[in-house]
Design an enzyme around this catalytic site. Structure first.
Site, PDB file in Angstrom:
ATOM      1  CG  ASP A 160      -2.287  -0.600   0.908  1.00 33.95           C
ATOM      2  OD1 ASP A 160      -2.504  -1.004  -0.249  1.00 33.95           O
ATOM      3  OD2 ASP A 160      -3.140  -0.668   1.822  1.00 33.95           O
ATOM      4  N   GLY A 199      -2.216  -1.030  -8.971  1.00 34.47           N
ATOM      5  CA  GLY A 199      -1.120  -0.083  -9.191  1.00 34.47           C
ATOM      6  C   GLY A 199       0.000  -0.220  -8.177  1.00 34.47           C
ATOM      7  CE  LYS A 200      -2.590  -2.194  -3.026  1.00 33.49           C
ATOM      8  NZ  LYS A 200      -3.257  -3.151  -2.139  1.00 33.49           N
ATOM      9  CB  VAL A 201       3.367  -5.337  -7.707  1.00 34.76           C
ATOM     10  CG1 VAL A 201       4.474  -6.220  -8.250  1.00 34.76           C
ATOM     11  CG2 VAL A 201       3.377  -5.367  -6.192  1.00 34.76           C
TER      12      VAL A 201
END
Ligand SMILES: NC(=O)c1ccc[n+]([C@@H]2O[C@H](COP(=O)([O-])OP(=O)(O)OC[C@H]3O[C@@H](n4cnc5c(N)ncnc54)[C@H](O)[C@@H]3O)[C@@H](O)[C@H]2O)c1
Length: 347
Positions: A254, A297-299
């Protein structure tokens, strides 16, 4: 009548990755299939993180893996500049690492135990491992003692873990040579425990806060999140190496979203590896794939790999591969702890 001594005989010994060169074994897994090929790719991605000069590596830890003999692996990663920040459960850092730093041990047990007898003898069981409950109480009380000695105010878990390192330093050092908290303290590697009350430290908190009802130490969980986000903002690129899932996994993923809220176009985690026994079909966090995390959209999906396996088997192979490849020898330490100490001094 059986006594405690009959059960607490043989101690768990932590595996030493330095003793086993697994590079050829893991390299040959590249031409196999299933979990072996996944493991090989995960090991190569971790090595890529170590080779990427602009990449800060965040290690996340869940599960009862230190009591199971993986503590020295994490100690070696910290000590050899192979991780730059840790996000962990409290059980691992306090009930297991700090507990052993106080001189206590984990013992070889069996799941075929008479658990009522164990209860009578004050022996706790983690699957096939035994712990002396009376020693855990000493750990709880030591946490309370540490809190008693601090200025009464809210702290991030990073600040408190730093105080645990300081406590060991001031009290003759840890009673073992592989304490993760102490190594991180010495190497300026920050440790975050986002659910810090959910472990022996929580018992320490209730003792401390009951004895000091008006002014006491407490946890500022939002500060944890902000500080970890500041690390993300400070690093050019980030890679995450996740052992198990749980709160540490989500918290660390996050910070990309958090960074994106604070600045425009914050970068995703460039590299991501996760070892887990959880299944993606349950829809829960611990088994959710890194590919799925990219939809949030984190990794980034270019260098990500899930390895479905139990950490006591998989981690020594991945960490051992990266250790013996030696890419860490060229790395400069990020020492993110200094970010907060220096910030405080200039404030
Ligand atoms: N585990 C303990 O012995 C213990 C003891 C006291 C307090 N707690 C607290 O309970 C909370 C949950 O922590 P937790 O450690 O039980 O995590 P957890 O059970 O929530 O672990 C999260 C997930 O990680 C994966 N995982 C766990 N162990 C693994 C392994 N050996 N190999 C591969 N994947 C694995 C599983 O998918 C699991 O669902 C924390 O706040 C912790 O402080 C745990």
């Amino acid at each position: 009548m059986a006594s405690k001594k009959d059960f607490l005989k043989e101690t768990i010994k932590h595996i030493d990755i330095k003793k086993h060169n697994v590079v050829k074994l893991v390299d040959d897994m590249q031409n196999m299939a299933f979990s072996a090929r996944d493991l090989n790719r995960a090991a190569r991605i971790y090595d890529m993180m170590l080779n990427d000069k602009s990449c800060a590596i965040i290690l996340t830890l869940a599960g009862s893996i230190f009591s199971a003999g993986l503590k020295k692996v994490v100690f070696d990663l910290v000590n050899n500049n192979m991780v730059d920040a840790i996000v962990s459960t409290g059980a691992l850092m306090i009930d297991q690492d700090f507990f052993e730093a106080l001189g206590f041990k984990h013992y070889i047990g069996t799941p075929r135990s008479d658990d009522n007898l164990l209860r009578e003898l004050h022996i706790d069981r983690i699957y096939d491992t035994f712990i002396d409950e009376d020693e855990l109480r000493v750990c709880d009380e030591t946490c309370a003692k540490i809190f008693d000695g601090l200025e009464p105010k809210p702290y991030s878990s990073r600040e408190l873990l730093q105080e645990f390192g300081k406590y060991l330093d001031k009290n003759g050092g840890p009673k073992v040579d592989d304490s993760v908290i102490y190594a991180a303290y010495k190497k300026n590697v920050p440790i975050f425990v986002p659910a810090f009350s959910d472990c022996s430290a929580g018992f320490g908190f209730i003792i401390h806060q009951t004895n000091h009802p008006d002014k006491h130490v407490s946890i500022d969980s939002a500060k944890d999140f902000l500080e970890l986000t500041q690390i993300k903002l400070n690093a050019k690129e980030t890679g995450i190496f996740m052992i198990g899932g749980g709160v540490p996994k989500n918290f660390t993923q996050d910070i990309v979203v958090a960074a994106d809220i604070l600045v425009e176009d914050a970068s995703m985690h460039k590299y991501a590896v996760q070892i887990t026994v959880a299944d993606e079909r349950d829809g829960a966090l611990s088994g959710s794939t890194l590919k799925e995390a990219s939809s949030w959209g984190k990794v980034s999906t270019t260098y990500e790999q899930m390895v479905y396996g139990e950490a006591t088997v998989v981690l020594p192979l991945i960490a051992g591969y990266a250790y013996h490849k030696g890419s860490w020898k060229e790395r400069k330490p990020h020492e993110f702890q200094k970010l907060f100490i220096e910030e405080k001094q200039t404030a």
